[in-house]
Design an enzyme around this catalytic site. Structure first.
Site, PDB file in Angstrom:
ATOM      1  CG  HIS A 358      -2.025  -0.952   1.183  1.00 21.70           C
ATOM      2  ND1 HIS A 358      -3.268  -0.681   0.667  1.00 21.70           N
ATOM      3  CD2 HIS A 358      -2.064  -2.236   1.581  1.00 21.70           C
ATOM      4  CE1 HIS A 358      -4.035  -1.749   0.774  1.00 21.70           C
ATOM      5  NE2 HIS A 358      -3.324  -2.717   1.328  1.00 21.70           N
ATOM      6  CE  LYS A 546      -5.945  14.083   0.691  1.00 17.75           C
ATOM      7  NZ  LYS A 546      -6.051  12.899  -0.114  1.00 17.75           N
ATOM      8  NE  ARG A 547      -3.694  10.119  10.343  1.00 15.85           N
ATOM      9  CZ  ARG A 547      -3.250   9.170  11.140  1.00 15.85           C
ATOM     10  NH1 ARG A 547      -3.938   8.051  11.288  1.00 15.85           N
ATOM     11  NH2 ARG A 547      -2.140   9.326  11.828  1.00 15.85           N
ATOM     12  CE  LYS A 552      -2.239  10.675   3.471  1.00 17.63           C
ATOM     13  NZ  LYS A 552      -2.919   9.925   2.403  1.00 17.63           N
ATOM     14  CB  THR A 654      -9.918   5.387  -1.030  1.00 15.64           C
ATOM     15  OG1 THR A 654      -9.387   5.677   0.271  1.00 15.64           O
ATOM     16  CG2 THR A 654      -9.305   4.108  -1.560  1.00 15.64           C
TER      17      THR A 654
HETATM   18  C1  NBG Z   1      -2.441   3.808   2.063  1.00 18.31           C
HETATM   19  C2  NBG Z   1      -2.018   4.730   0.929  1.00 18.31           C
HETATM   20  C3  NBG Z   1      -3.219   5.244   0.161  1.00 18.31           C
HETATM   21  C4  NBG Z   1      -4.097   4.093  -0.265  1.00 18.31           C
HETATM   22  C5  NBG Z   1      -4.457   3.251   0.943  1.00 18.31           C
HETATM   23  C6  NBG Z   1      -5.280   2.037   0.573  1.00 18.31           C
HETATM   24  C7  NBG Z   1      -0.987   3.027   3.885  1.00 18.31           C
HETATM   25  C8  NBG Z   1       0.238   2.294   4.239  1.00 18.31           C
HETATM   26  N1  NBG Z   1      -1.254   3.178   2.593  1.00 18.31           N
HETATM   27  O1  NBG Z   1      -2.787   5.944  -0.972  1.00 18.31           O
HETATM   28  O2  NBG Z   1      -1.277   5.785   1.444  1.00 18.31           O
HETATM   29  O3  NBG Z   1      -5.258   4.552  -0.885  1.00 18.31           O
HETATM   30  O4  NBG Z   1      -3.281   2.782   1.575  1.00 18.31           O
HETATM   31  O5  NBG Z   1      -4.637   1.277  -0.384  1.00 18.31           O
HETATM   32  O6  NBG Z   1      -1.704   3.454   4.760  1.00 18.31           O
END
Ligand code: NBG
Length: 824
Positions: A358, A546-547, A552, A654
């Site tokens: 991810h 978002k986080r 980001k 997402t």
């Molecule tokens: C996150 C990514 C996102 C992605 C999500 C789901 C982690 C390690 N990864 O870009 O930063 O959409 O995973 O796949 O949290």
């Protein structure tokens, strides 16, 4: 199904009965929380019948099952979505109204089960929902953290973390299953025991152990009677302290075991895309992985005598590196408990395990110091060493004399156990989460592995569930979509494409704008209530939720706000559509620059929101405690979606998809799934800016990017940056934002700064923002683009994603479930 629960009068009676039995109260006396519980129990009753029927179907059809192993499941509230998937939301709403109760208020009583950080955990939740809706047999495997993601308070502009005690009132949508408990062992040592048949048996001794107890949560499929299970594990001490150990005088050990059990599941590590290499985290990982595998294998053995058939009946999908110790644990079970030979066990394991990556952020790929790993998991470490020994031989055979390959690919190297390497070596599938991300994995991050095992690599672009993020979150827009394209989109989002025929229709455009306006009013009152800030619902709602992470680039966003404010002050008459910049983000508690960025956003908000001279043309709002439940309201109200990560860094995203589905236009870089969004909707319907991932990667490799040059040549940039260190936004402490300033420039020559290329993209971001201003001036054209975005969002359903996992990786068959409806 429907008739049983939603014979309205029966439903009402049951709610009243539940309130009476649970609380010995009448409806008038009951609190909203109590009514929430009572309603949930009625709903659970209906779910239970379907759940049982699904289990019976599992027993009968004996299907292959996917076990989705994830340290995080960011479920969000269940009541509303369960009602939607049972197709009784409106009926229940009506029934409650007749009782003088508002369903939304009742839904608000449910705690958000926040057993996840961000995208990765929410994806797992969307996947569970899609699996059930598509009728695929699945278990989610996770941890029942007693405290989920912290609750965020903003005090004096700073983030303050508070514990989230989500289980405080009892959670109605879980079922404790003490009968499925398993022992999980930590520490001690391994004794080799010669067997009469000449083999060696390995026994772990002197260990501490805990009892893993699963709580099952129902995952309700949409309108199909399928209810899958999310099993989240809690821990209890093995033996009862007073009766056993205490009498034996083993007092210390008993206390230790109790503490181990208590600490193990206490809290979720609040990091996203970053791993704290803490011992407790490794314990958590092994704990839930071991318990889940034991349960899966017990289930398998109930009706299959031959363990070699396991790959035909089970697949373990490892969600990121967090559960990848599963590879070694499965080997342990097959070797030590099932008595298989190594090759045999390896053959089974490598047919059962698959891995999803991810992120390309190096700090998120888990590596454990050998010391910790071998001390906590002595037997598992032996197995990892043996896997590694064989793997290194394989590498040497393939690349004779090339020691670099071993260095780069070994599982155990340089004092560390590298979990991603273990997962790729053992997994039969390795996937990224968006096309660009998978390409970067193949060409950069995991290049050596790709060269060695090209057949393992594949892409699965993420998706989201439209049941939660449109039907539940944005009911007005959902009904409007249905009016034009019919209901099929609910289970087949590709059908939403037909909306594009209406994009030019002025009446349809107007309807869209009206709905958006109502959703903006809803968010405005949320903001008023929670932040005490009044925002103009006619302004552009420009949202980044978002986080909080440097990649980001919330910092880029707020620097642009600072720039705009300077512009407005200098040219009060410039053409400008009022804009409300809305932020929502949690920062990991120890992440200094992230927390400082939150403070900066709030400080900028303070100055700008209180400057009467700009007539409210800009407002800045930081929404406290961003989470799934308020996210739904936020997406629905957004005009502009900020997806502005440094290209190459956001694996997929997402949130970008959730905004698109809700008719917001994206301003973004060519990163993650944004790239595929442009393919679907056309670049002309998005606002794309900034460097490409190739450019970013090239600069990283050449180390030739010099933000100082930009600083020297661009006076607007200089002015904004100086405002970080001259007290403009922090008069009492001019130095407050110095670290952010430093992070943007190469101020300490030793360090390569502005790793996230914020200044490099600043100008093109400003230009893209200007285009938004111009585009919004033409309402109809804006609505047209928004409608085209909704119409183009079909690809981004998690139903599509799951179907691809099933076709390419899991190879599952659908089940059909029927329920005897006693009331019919
Ligand atoms: C996150 C990514 C996102 C992605 C999500 C789901 C982690 C390690 N990864 O870009 O930063 O959409 O995973 O796949 O949290």
């Amino acid at each position: 199904m429907k008739s049983k629960m939603f014979e309205k009068e029966t439903f009402k009676k049951e709610v009243v009965e539940n309130v009476k039995h649970l609380y010995r109260k009448t409806m008038d006396e009951a609190s909203e929380q109590e009514i929430f519980q009572a309603v949930s129990y009625v709903v659970k009753d209906v779910i239970i019948d379907q759940w049982l029927a699904t289990q019976q179907e599992f027993d009968k059809a004996d299907p292959k099952i996917v076990y989705y192993m994830s340290m995080e499941f960011l479920m969000g509230r269940a009541l509303g979505n369960n009602l939607i998937n049972l197709t009784v939301y409106n009926e229940v709403k009506e029934a409650l109204e007749e009782m003088g109760i508002n369903l939304n208020a009742i839904e608000d009583q449910e705690p958000d089960p926040a057993l996840g950080n961000g995208g990765l955990g929410r994806l797992a939740a969307c996947f569970m929902e899609s699996l059930a809706t598509l009728g695929y047999p699945a278990y989610g495997c996770g941890i029942r953290y007693h405290y989920g993601m912290f609750r965020q308070k903003i005090e004096n502009g700073y983030q303050v973390e508070e514990p989230d005690n989500w289980l405080q009132n009892g959670y109605p949508f879980e079922l404790k299953r003490p009968e499925y408990n398993f022992e999980v062992k930590f520490g001690g040592y391994v004794r080799a025991e010669a067997q009469p048949d000449g083999r060696t048996r390995f026994v772990q001794e002197g260990y501490q152990s805990v009892k893993a107890i699963p709580y099952d949560m129902p995952i309700v499929g949409y309108n199909n009677n399928v209810v899958n299970t999310l099993m989240i594990w809690d821990a209890e001490p093995m033996e009862c302290f007073e009766l056993d150990s205490f009498d034996k005088g083993d007092y210390h050990r008993a206390i230790e075991q109790q503490n181990l059990a208590k600490n193990l599941v206490e809290v979720l590590y609040p990091n996203d895309n970053h791993i704290a290499g803490k011992e407790l985290r490794l314990k958590q990982q092994y704990f839930f992985v071991s318990a889940s595998l034991q349960r899966a294998i017990a289930r398998f053995k109930k009706n299959h005598p031959d363990i070699h058939m396991l790959p035909e009946k089970a697949v373990f999908q490892m969600n990121d590196t967090h559960p990848t110790v599963a590879v070694a644990e499965l080997m342990r079970i097959l070797l030590d408990e099932e008595g298989l030979e190594w090759e045999d066990a390896w053959n089974i394991t490598t047919k059962c395990c698959a891995y999803t990556n991810h992120t390309i952020m190096a700090e998120a790929l888990e590596k454990w110091p050998i010391e910790i790993f071998s001390r906590l998991l002595p037997r598992i470490y032996q197995i990892v060493e043996e896997i590694n020994r064989r793997f290194v031989l394989e590498i040497q055979q393939k690349y004779p004399g090339d020691n670099r390959k071993v260095e780069k690919m070994a599982i155990v190297y340089d004092g560390q156990v590298k979990m991603a390497h273990l997962a790729i070596c053992a997994g039969y599938s390795v996937n990224g989460v968006a096309a660009l991300h998978t390409e970067i994995l193949k060409k950069q991050e995991l290049k050596d592995f790709y060269e060695m095992f090209p057949e393992k690599f594949n892409n699965k672009t993420n998706g989201i569930t439209q049941r939660r993020f449109l039907m539940h979150g944005d009911p007005l827009l959902a009904d409007w979509v249905t009016k034009y394209v019919g209901k099929d989109w609910i289970t087949d989002l590709s059908r939403i494409k037909r909306l594009e025929f209406y994009a030019d229709d002025e009446k349809v455009q107007q309807e869209f704008l009206n709905i958006k306006y109502k959703n903006k009013l809803r968010l405005a009152s949320y903001i008023e209530e929670h932040n005490g800030i009044e925002v103009n619902p006619r302004s552009i709602f420009d949202v980044q939720v978002k986080r909080l992470h440097e990649y980001k680039r919330q910092l880029l966003n707020i620097l642009h706000v600072m720039y705009l404010y300077n512009e407005l002050k200098e040219h009060p008459d410039m053409e400008f559509i009022p804009r409300t910049f809305i932020f929502g983000a949690k920062a990991a508690a120890g992440y200094r620059n992230a927390k400082l960025t939150i403070k900066l956003i709030n400080s900028v908000a303070d100055v700008i929101n209180n400057d009467k001279s700009i007539n409210g043309k800009i407002k800045v709002v930081f929404i406290e405690d961003y989470k799934v439940s308020n996210a739904e309201i936020i997406f629905a109200a957004a005009d502009v979606s900020e997806q502005i990560s440094t290209a190459s860094k956001e694996a997929s995203g997402t949130g970008n998809m959730k905004f698109m589905l809700n008719g917001a236009l994206t301003i973004g870089t060519m990163d993650g799934a944004n790239v595929e969004m442009t393919e679907e909707v056309g670049k002309e319907n998005m606002f794309i800016f900034g460097m490409s991932s190739d450019e970013v990667i090239a600069h990283e490799q050449k180390r030739d990017y010099d933000p100082m040059q930009i600083f020297n040549n661009d006076q607007d940039v200089r002015k904004v940056l100086m405002q970080l260190i001259n007290g403009f936004y922090s008069p009492n402490d001019p130095e407050l934002f110095r670290d952010l300033y430093n992070s943007l420039l190469n101020t300490q020559c030793t360090q390569y700064a502005d790793t996230y290329f914020i200044l490099a993209d600043f100008r093109s971001y400003v230009e893209a923002q200007k285009k938004i201003n111009a585009a919004y001036a033409d309402e109809k054209e804006w609505a047209r683009k928004a409608i085209l975005n909704i119409a183009a969002s079909g690809k981004f359903s998690s139903d599509r994603t799951i179907q691809e996992y099933v076709d390419d990786i899991w190879h599952l068959n659908k089940i059909t479930v029927t329920v005897d409806d006693k009331a019919e």
